[in-house]
Design an enzyme around this catalytic site. Structure first.
Site, mmCIF file in Angstrom:
data_model
loop_
_atom_site.group_PDB
_atom_site.id
_atom_site.type_symbol
_atom_site.label_atom_id
_atom_site.label_comp_id
_atom_site.label_asym_id
_atom_site.label_seq_id
_atom_site.Cartn_x
_atom_site.Cartn_y
_atom_site.Cartn_z
ATOM 1 N N ASP A 98 8.364 1.327 -3.745
ATOM 2 C CA ASP A 98 8.277 0.670 -2.448
ATOM 3 C C ASP A 98 9.050 -0.657 -2.576
ATOM 4 O OD1 ASP A 98 7.141 -0.515 0.008
ATOM 5 O OD2 ASP A 98 5.880 -1.635 -1.396
ATOM 6 N N ASP A 151 1.659 2.801 1.564
ATOM 7 C CA ASP A 151 2.118 3.575 0.404
ATOM 8 C C ASP A 151 1.083 4.604 -0.039
ATOM 9 O OD1 ASP A 151 4.514 2.042 0.166
ATOM 10 O OD2 ASP A 151 3.347 0.446 -0.774
#
Ligand code: ADP
Ligand code: MG
Length: 300
Positions: A38, A249
């Site tokens: 990420d 996420d």
């Protein structure tokens, strides 16, 4: 691995700040062929700062700040925190005596896009261009120009709309973690490739990717898109580690063969992950894989 081997490795991990939740992660981590990172809060420090604020309508800076603070104060996103800090400062600078955070009704989180709510009788939407499109809020050429100028400087632009009109914007910078480039390069030397997935725009994501030495970028992905990217890689036969910090996420952390959460991340990400990098250092992605390699080679 035997329960004893798992216990020993878990103990070793824990002493180095790598929390391993169970044997499965430990058994898979040594097989990892690709690490999906990420961006915000994972590759970057996650302490974004506002470096520019502008008005695009008849609303005053004070009104823009009041509305923005009201909505963003309810968001856990690091961008929201930066925007609130800056808007509070601006409000003071523009002579406002209030430190009030106005109540927000119908607060909504648009994952990977922004937030919205009603402040008094005003409808406020704070987030990226995609969110404005989704809410049918038109973006004029002046706003477009401001966005593209800043994105080319690797900044992230947060737009604020009040009652269906863009009232202003905040631009944010978030430096990459000092170890990020070294870790990506070390993974590469271990035969492991790296990818960025982010909800942020392509221009900003590409600038960050260049800085850390990653050449595959998946930008403007929502939480489901992040998880689908992980599944795509798995379908191509890869063993995937996902490293993330946000609620957004979590689906990808669950989908990955090995989900790794940044210790400083949100509780939901930490819950979704198999491994927690307590010190929030990307170096520990390598520590975790290394620990697994050692454990698995020892018992074989
Ligand atoms: P990343 O995947 O890089 O961690 P996110 O998916 O969390 O980023 O967010 C993607 C984009 O969504 C951000 O770059 C920002 O434009 C927008 N966004 C998300 N949450 C917020 C928020 N609370 N306020 C404003 N914008 C937000
Ligand atoms: Mg993040």
């Amino acid at each position: 691995a035997t329960p004893t081997a798992v216990m020993v490795a878990s103990g070793m991990g824990a002493s180095q700040g790598v929390l391993i939740k169970g044997g499965n992660a430990l058994e898979k981590a040594h097989k990892v062929t690709v690490v999906v990172f990420d961006k915000t809060g994972t590759l970057t420090v996650g302490k974004p700062e506002v470096v520019s604020a502008v008005l695009f309508s008849e609303f005053s800076m004070e009104e823009l700040c009041d509305m923005t603070i009201a909505v963003e104060a309810s968001s856990e996103h690091p961008i929201a925190k930066a925007v609130v800090v800056h808007a509070k400062r601006l409000r003071k600078k523009f002579g406002s005596s209030t430190e009030e955070i106005f109540d927000v009704d119908d607060f909504e989180v648009h994952m990977g896009a922004g937030v919205s709510g009603k402040v008094g009788d005003r409808t406020v939407v704070v987030g990226n261009k995609r969110l404005m499109h989704a809410c049918n809020i038109p973006i004029g050429s002046q706003v477009e120009k401001y966005i593209s100028e800043n994105e080319n400087l690797a900044r992230t632009c947060i737009l604020v709309s009040i009652d269906g009109k863009i009232a202003g914007a905040f631009c944010i910078t978030d430096p990459v973690k000092p170890e990020a480039r070294r870790v990506v390069s070390f993974l590469h030397s271990m035969g492991i490739s790296s990818i960025i997935v982010t909800g942020d725009n392509r221009a900003t994501a590409t600038a960050i990717a260049n800085e850390v030495g990653i050449d595959e970028v998946f930008a403007e992905t929502d939480p489901v898109g992040k998880a689908n990217k992980v599944k795509d890689l798995q379908m191509k036969g890869m063993t995937v580690a996902m490293v993330g910090d946000g609620i957004n996420d979590s689906p990808a952390l669950v989908a990955a063969d090995v989900g790794m959460a940044i210790g400083a991340g949100t509780d939901i990400a930490i819950e979704a992950a198999d491994i927690v990098l307590v010190k929030s250092s990307l170096e520990d992605v390598i520590t975790a894989i290394d620990l697994s390699r050692k454990t698995m080679s020892r018992i074989r």
